[in-house]
Design an enzyme around this catalytic site. Structure first.
Site, PDB file in Angstrom:
ATOM      1  CG  ASN A 147       7.344  23.107  35.001  1.00 46.43           C
ATOM      2  OD1 ASN A 147       8.456  23.640  34.889  1.00 46.43           O
ATOM      3  ND2 ASN A 147       7.156  21.815  34.900  1.00 46.43           N
ATOM      4  N   PRO A 170      13.999  22.768  36.624  1.00 41.51           N
ATOM      5  CG  PRO A 170      15.618  22.965  38.288  1.00 41.51           C
ATOM      6  CD  PRO A 170      14.149  22.728  38.083  1.00 41.51           C
ATOM      7  CB  SER A 171      13.714  18.489  34.075  1.00 49.31           C
ATOM      8  OG  SER A 171      12.369  18.868  34.023  1.00 49.31           O
ATOM      9  CB  SER A 255       2.255  18.578  42.144  1.00 49.20           C
ATOM     10  OG  SER A 255       1.294  19.337  42.840  1.00 49.20           O
ATOM     11  CB  THR A 256       5.332  22.849  41.189  1.00 44.66           C
ATOM     12  OG1 THR A 256       6.470  22.068  40.799  1.00 44.66           O
ATOM     13  CG2 THR A 256       5.749  24.281  41.402  1.00 44.66           C
ATOM     14  CG  HIS A 303       3.742  14.827  40.639  1.00 44.07           C
ATOM     15  ND1 HIS A 303       4.729  15.142  41.546  1.00 44.07           N
ATOM     16  CD2 HIS A 303       4.002  15.565  39.533  1.00 44.07           C
ATOM     17  CE1 HIS A 303       5.544  16.035  41.016  1.00 44.07           C
ATOM     18  NE2 HIS A 303       5.133  16.305  39.796  1.00 44.07           N
TER      19      HIS A 303
END
Ligand SMILES: *[C@@H]1O[C@H](CO)[C@@H](O)[C@H](O)[C@H]1NC(C)=O
Ligand SMILES: *[C@@H]1O[C@H](CO)[C@@H](O)[C@H](O)[C@H]1NC(C)=O
Length: 331
Positions: A147, A170-171, A255-256, A303
């Protein structure tokens, strides 16, 4: 009447005695072995406290869940022209793979199983602050970051600079860069900080993500950037979420960091996690900030970080990956 030779009887007795002695000796040796092995066993049980022993990630059950070397990104091979691609969460949503987006996909996955010896997956937790882990992170063969985290000079001592894959939520593009509908150079400048790193987006997470994610590709092409743009395969993300749900990670969204760590377990021989922590204090009891660069708290309930961390610690104790929570002293 048969003739019985008394000496034969004596022989038999002698053999029995020998047999008895043999059994006793065998029992004694076995007992000694048990005692010696027992000592070693205790020593081995103590070892993990001071020395972490690596196991090959492929020995975990993960390989049965998620095939990152074939499905981590959408590729021309796994997502042919004309595919009706299902979104990860907007399950009624479908994206028709047309010529234009198909040409943006790589021909095949750019990475293969166990390609990299040592990988670092860098989370953004405050636990990284003052860790001095930058050099160790830079020494990894492949570095994942989550991120668009800051890696300016102010932070490099703790987090390093080397980046091979960086994800973009994207946010952030929507909030900080006006969905790339206006000036694109500020966004391009931010990506340039990561030099050659590939940019990875969840374009098919929900329908809102798709257009902004595709615009990232146009921006980098327009500025003739060498950076590749990849999109997570939505079915890969569904499978990874399902896998972790089966291990107790219940959240709106995993989570990523967990997704990248999961992929790294398949792509790397050794996986090192930095900046993954979910508690207000570090293991020594000192208060830490939420991120290494700020103290902005996350949306509650989105999350399930503590349960993700407990799973990582469990994998750490089995030697499948390594969670770094302290300071680094060497490389
Ligand atoms: C970026 O890629 C180019 C060409 O592939 C290579 O020559 C250069 O060393 C790379 N730079 C970094 C920082 O990895
Ligand atoms: C997801 O899992 C299913 C079986 O559980 C498997 O058939 C499928 O190939 C997997 N897909 C991806 C993209 O990993």
């Amino acid at each position: 009447m048969r003739y019985a030779d008394p000496s034969a009887n004596r022989d038999l007795l002698g053999n029995r005695t020998l047999l008895f002695i043999f059994i006793c000796a065998f029992a004694l040796v076995t007992l000694l072995q048990q005692i010696l092995y027992g000592r070693n066993y205790i020593k081995r049980r103590r070892a993990p406290e001071c020395q972490w022993q690596r196991q090959l990630p492929s020995q975990s059950t993960l390989s049965r869940c998620c095939n990152a070397p074939a499905f981590l990104f959408t590729t021309q091979k796994n997502t042919p022209l004309g595919t009706k691609l299902k979104y990860e969460v907007d399950t009624s949503g479908i994206y028709h793979i047309n010529q234009e987006i198909f040409r943006m996909f790589p021909k095949d996955m750019p990475y293969y199983r166990s390609q990299f010896k040592k990988c670092a997956v860098v989370g953004n937790g405050g636990i990284l602050k003052n860790s001095r882990c930058g050099r160790e992170i830079n020494s990894a063969d492949f570095v994942f970051r989550c991120n668009l985290p800051p890696i300016s000079e102010k932070y490099t001592m703790d987090v390093g600079v080397k980046t091979d894959v960086v994800t973009v939520n994207p946010s952030i593009i929507t909030e900080r860069f006006h969905k790339l509908e206006k000036w694109r150079r500020p966004f391009y400048r931010v990506l340039q900080v990561y030099e050659n790193a590939s940019v990875l987006l969840p374009a098919f997470y929900n329908t809102r993500n798709t257009d902004v994610s595709i615009r990232v590709k146009y921006v980098l092409d327009d500025f003739e950037s060498p950076q590749a743009v990849y999109y997570f395969h939505p079915q890969y993300l569904v499978n990874v979420s399902r896998y972790w749900l089966s291990l107790g990670v219940r959240a709106k969204r995993i989570s990523t960091g967990l997704i990248l760590a999961t992929a790294a377990l398949e792509l790397c021989e050794e996986v090192h996690l930095f900046g993954f922590w979910a508690f207000p204090m570090n293991p020594s009891g000192l208060y830490i900030t939420h991120h290494y660069y700020d103290n902005v708290k996350p949306r509650p309930g989105f999350h399930a970080m503590p349960s993700e961390i407990f799973n990582f610690l469990h994998l750490h104790s089995r030697g499948i990956l390594r969670v770094h929570t302290g300071t680094c002293s060497c490389c």
